[in-house]
Write a protein that holds these residues in place. Structure first.
Motif, PDB file in Angstrom:
ATOM      1  N   SER A   1      27.870  12.936 -20.069  1.00 33.92           N
ATOM      2  CA  SER A   1      26.611  13.086 -20.808  1.00 33.92           C
ATOM      3  C   SER A   1      25.503  12.282 -20.152  1.00 33.92           C
ATOM      4  CB  SER A   1      26.794  12.619 -22.252  1.00 33.92           C
ATOM      5  OG  SER A   1      27.694  13.447 -22.936  1.00 33.92           O
ATOM      6  N   GLN A   2      25.817  11.062 -19.769  1.00 33.03           N
ATOM      7  CA  GLN A   2      24.800  10.209 -19.160  1.00 33.03           C
ATOM      8  C   GLN A   2      24.422  10.686 -17.759  1.00 33.03           C
ATOM      9  OE1 GLN A   2      26.492   6.263 -19.925  1.00 33.03           O
ATOM     10  NE2 GLN A   2      24.925   6.046 -21.504  1.00 33.03           N
TER      11      GLN A   2
ATOM     12  N   GLY B   1      21.926  13.132 -18.098  1.00 31.19           N
ATOM     13  CA  GLY B   1      20.700  12.647 -18.733  1.00 31.19           C
ATOM     14  C   GLY B   1      20.639  12.792 -20.238  1.00 31.19           C
ATOM     15  N   HIS B   2      21.774  12.797 -20.900  1.00 31.32           N
ATOM     16  CA  HIS B   2      21.822  12.935 -22.351  1.00 31.32           C
ATOM     17  C   HIS B   2      22.450  11.698 -22.992  1.00 31.32           C
ATOM     18  CE1 HIS B   2      20.670  17.187 -22.345  1.00 31.32           C
ATOM     19  NE2 HIS B   2      21.407  17.298 -21.250  1.00 31.32           N
ATOM     20  N   ALA B   3      22.376  11.618 -24.311  1.00 33.37           N
ATOM     21  CA  ALA B   3      23.015  10.534 -25.053  1.00 33.37           C
ATOM     22  C   ALA B   3      24.526  10.607 -24.863  1.00 33.37           C
ATOM     23  CB  ALA B   3      22.673  10.636 -26.534  1.00 33.37           C
ATOM     24  N   LYS B   4      25.191   9.459 -24.961  1.00 29.83           N
ATOM     25  CA  LYS B   4      26.635   9.381 -24.729  1.00 29.83           C
ATOM     26  C   LYS B   4      27.447  10.348 -25.598  1.00 29.83           C
ATOM     27  CE  LYS B   4      29.222   5.448 -23.215  1.00 29.83           C
ATOM     28  NZ  LYS B   4      29.559   5.941 -21.953  1.00 29.83           N
TER      29      LYS B   4
ATOM     30  N   TYR C   1      26.549  13.380 -26.570  1.00 25.18           N
ATOM     31  CA  TYR C   1      26.064  14.752 -26.398  1.00 25.18           C
ATOM     32  C   TYR C   1      27.195  15.787 -26.314  1.00 25.18           C
ATOM     33  CZ  TYR C   1      23.912  18.796 -24.137  1.00 25.18           C
ATOM     34  OH  TYR C   1      23.510  20.067 -23.831  1.00 25.18           O
TER      35      TYR C   1
ATOM     36  N   GLY D   1      31.506  10.883 -22.296  1.00 25.74           N
ATOM     37  CA  GLY D   1      30.362   9.976 -22.426  1.00 25.74           C
ATOM     38  C   GLY D   1      29.681   9.749 -21.093  1.00 25.74           C
ATOM     39  N   ASP D   2      30.477   9.530 -20.059  1.00 24.81           N
ATOM     40  CA  ASP D   2      29.919   9.348 -18.715  1.00 24.81           C
ATOM     41  C   ASP D   2      29.229  10.629 -18.251  1.00 24.81           C
ATOM     42  OD1 ASP D   2      30.969   6.786 -18.689  1.00 24.81           O
ATOM     43  OD2 ASP D   2      32.694   7.328 -17.440  1.00 24.81           O
TER      44      ASP D   2
END
Length: 75
Positions: A17-18, A21-24, A26, A14-15
């Protein structure tokens, strides 16, 4: 082979992905739809937690680690 869990190249999906620059969700969605995009050993699920490496993120996004740019700017 010794694994250093403090290595910044190993991170929560999740981290990661962020950071890229993507949704958690992704990484999880990408893995479920196309697991072959991840290089062997670059992603793993521990219980309910997905862990991914920088190499895995670079492979699925085609983008180098954005944190490297931040480090260069700070110098």
């Amino acid at each position: 082979m010794e694994i250093n869990l403090n290595d910044p190249n190993i991170m929560d999906a999740g981290d990661a992905s962020q950071i890229w620059g993507h949704a958690k969700n992704y990484v999880r969605r990408t893995y479920k739809s196309n697991p072959s995009k991840f290089p062997q050993g670059s992603i793993r699920k521990f219980g309910k937690q997905w862990i991914v490496t920088t190499e895995g993120m670079e492979a699925i996004t085609g983008v180098k680690d954005p944190r490297r740019n931040e480090i260069s700017i700070k110098r």
